[in-house]
Scaffold this active site. Structure first.
Site, short mmCIF file in Angstrom:
data_model
loop_
_atom_site.label_atom_id
_atom_site.label_comp_id
_atom_site.label_asym_id
_atom_site.label_seq_id
_atom_site.Cartn_x
_atom_site.Cartn_y
_atom_site.Cartn_z
N LYS A 160 0.81 -1.22 0.00
CA LYS A 160 0.00 0.00 0.00
C LYS A 160 0.84 1.27 0.00
O LYS A 160 0.30 2.37 -0.07
CB LYS A 160 -0.98 -0.01 1.18
CG LYS A 160 -2.08 -1.07 0.99
CD LYS A 160 -2.97 -1.20 2.19
CE LYS A 160 -3.82 -2.45 2.14
NZ LYS A 160 -4.94 -2.37 1.18
N LYS A 192 -2.99 -13.98 -8.92
CA LYS A 192 -4.05 -13.42 -8.10
C LYS A 192 -5.09 -12.70 -8.96
O LYS A 192 -4.74 -11.94 -9.86
CB LYS A 192 -3.42 -12.42 -7.11
CG LYS A 192 -4.34 -12.10 -5.97
CD LYS A 192 -3.66 -11.22 -4.94
CE LYS A 192 -4.75 -10.40 -4.32
NZ LYS A 192 -4.69 -10.04 -3.00
N LYS A 219 -9.09 -6.61 -8.26
CA LYS A 219 -9.59 -5.42 -8.91
C LYS A 219 -8.44 -4.55 -9.40
O LYS A 219 -8.46 -4.05 -10.52
CB LYS A 219 -10.47 -4.63 -7.93
CG LYS A 219 -11.18 -3.47 -8.58
CD LYS A 219 -12.13 -2.78 -7.64
CE LYS A 219 -11.36 -2.17 -6.48
NZ LYS A 219 -12.22 -1.44 -5.55
#
Ligand code: TRP
Length: 338
Positions: free
Chosen positions: A120, A201, A204
């Site tokens: 992040k 994976k 989105k």
């Protein structure tokens, strides 16, 4: 016989996709229908806000999308309690009490949180709420005295942290109030499905997902764009099925295993084209997705009902969580006016 108790949940940061379906939703519906569990399913909006404080609209919007996805796959409010984390104040107080028995060093060692912090790119600005979310998750689980937590492998550190908190709490206050949970993980290989592009994976952010809310045309287009075998150029070329996303999906979604085995043989021998096999996969996916989509559309036309389900579920959850909080306050001895 007292039933076992399930608590599980999702962060509402977007719509759910077929990876969520095979990795967890399908399994939850089976557990719910087994009749062996009291099932609580939490939309963890507060956990989602720990790294989205500046974009609450995204969480608010995603929350209803996730609720629609739940109902569409067959999570049944008559059998499962669907609740909204932020509507259960006891969870916050439990979190505060647990924070006092967890060290910063221990939180620093959580591998899932470590990875997320890197991904992040918070830099020096890791939100404190994000850093401590495993403790808030321990509150989620213990508030309902859940013994069974169906989650993906990446949630094992949260369960370990929860078990430690349970043991510490029960030990320090010399009580047997909190329950140690066990994780319930998907069978090996079933937990994750790759993205359309072959990436390990589906997500989105990688833009490689098929959503439960995608219409039939969108699904067909996505299937046609899927990654197959880069060396399979002419229809007559022999092709690879390992690492070929189309076959990975067929293995997961096609109940007709014999048919899949035959198609694999044909593809490997040469003579089965990508377009043809993708059309077949699309049919297989549609047989799973069409009924889900149909129910989703129906619920989407009746959002009042969906909010009512969430409100009633949260009310019921409050009763259970408040009871646990009462016991916890009693154990610590801060129930002054009782
Ligand atoms: N951390 C979970 C996830 O990211 C969501 C979650 C929040 C959860 N609270 C929970 C899962 C309690 C299981 C139990 O998917």
């Amino acid at each position: 016989m007292t039933k076992k108790v399930i608590l599980t949940g999702d962060r509402p940061t977007g719509k759910l996709h077929i990876g969520h379906y095979v990795g967890s939703l399908k399994n939850r519906v089976e557990l719910q229908n087994s009749g062996d569990y009291d099932t609580f399913i939490m939309i963890a909006d507060q956990q989602a806000l720990t790294d989205n404080a500046r974009d609450p609209e995204k969480i608010r919007h995603s929350l209803i999308q996730v609720a629609l996805d739940y109902l569409a796959v067959g999570i049944d409010p008559a059998k499962s309690t669907i609740l909204i984390q932020s509507q259960i104040p006891a969870l916050n107080e439990l979190t505060m009490h647990y924070l006092n028995i967890v060290s910063v060093a221990r939180l620093n060692r959580n591998p899932t949180v470590k990875t997320e912090i890197k991904q992040k790119a918070f830099g020096e600005s890791v939100p404190a709420g994000f850093f401590i979310y495993p403790v808030s998750q321990a509150a989620d689980i213990t508030a309902f005295k859940a013994d069974t937590v169906p989650v993906g492998d990446d949630q094992e550190p949260m369960l370990e942290q929860t078990r430690e908190i349970v043991r510490s709490f029960n030990h320090i206050y010399n009580q047997d109030i909190l329950v140690e949970p066990t994780g319930y993980f998907p069978p090996k290989g079933m937990g994750r499905i790759p993205g359309l592009d072959g990436n390990a994976k589906m997500s989105k952010s990688l833009n490689n997902a098929i959503y439960l809310s995608d219409d039939a045309d969108t699904v067909a287009k996505k299937v046609m764009s899927m990654y197959t075998d880069p060396e399979h150029i002419q229809v007559s070329d022999p092709g690879h099925v390992e690492g070929n996303t189309v076959f990975t999906y067929l293995d997961i979604f096609d109940p007709d295993k014999k048919q899949v085995a035959q198609l694999k043989e044909q593809y490997q021998a040469g003579g089965l084209g990508d377009v043809k096999i993708k059309r077949y996969l699309n049919e297989v996916l549609e047989s799973v997705l069409a009924p889900i989509r149909e129910r989703r559309t129906k619920y989407a036309q009746n959002l009042d009902y969906v909010y009512q389900v969430l409100q009633e579920g949260s009310q019921k959850a409050n009763q259970v969580a408040n009871q646990t909080l009462d016991e916890v306050r009693g154990a610590i001895g801060i129930n002054y006016f009782k």
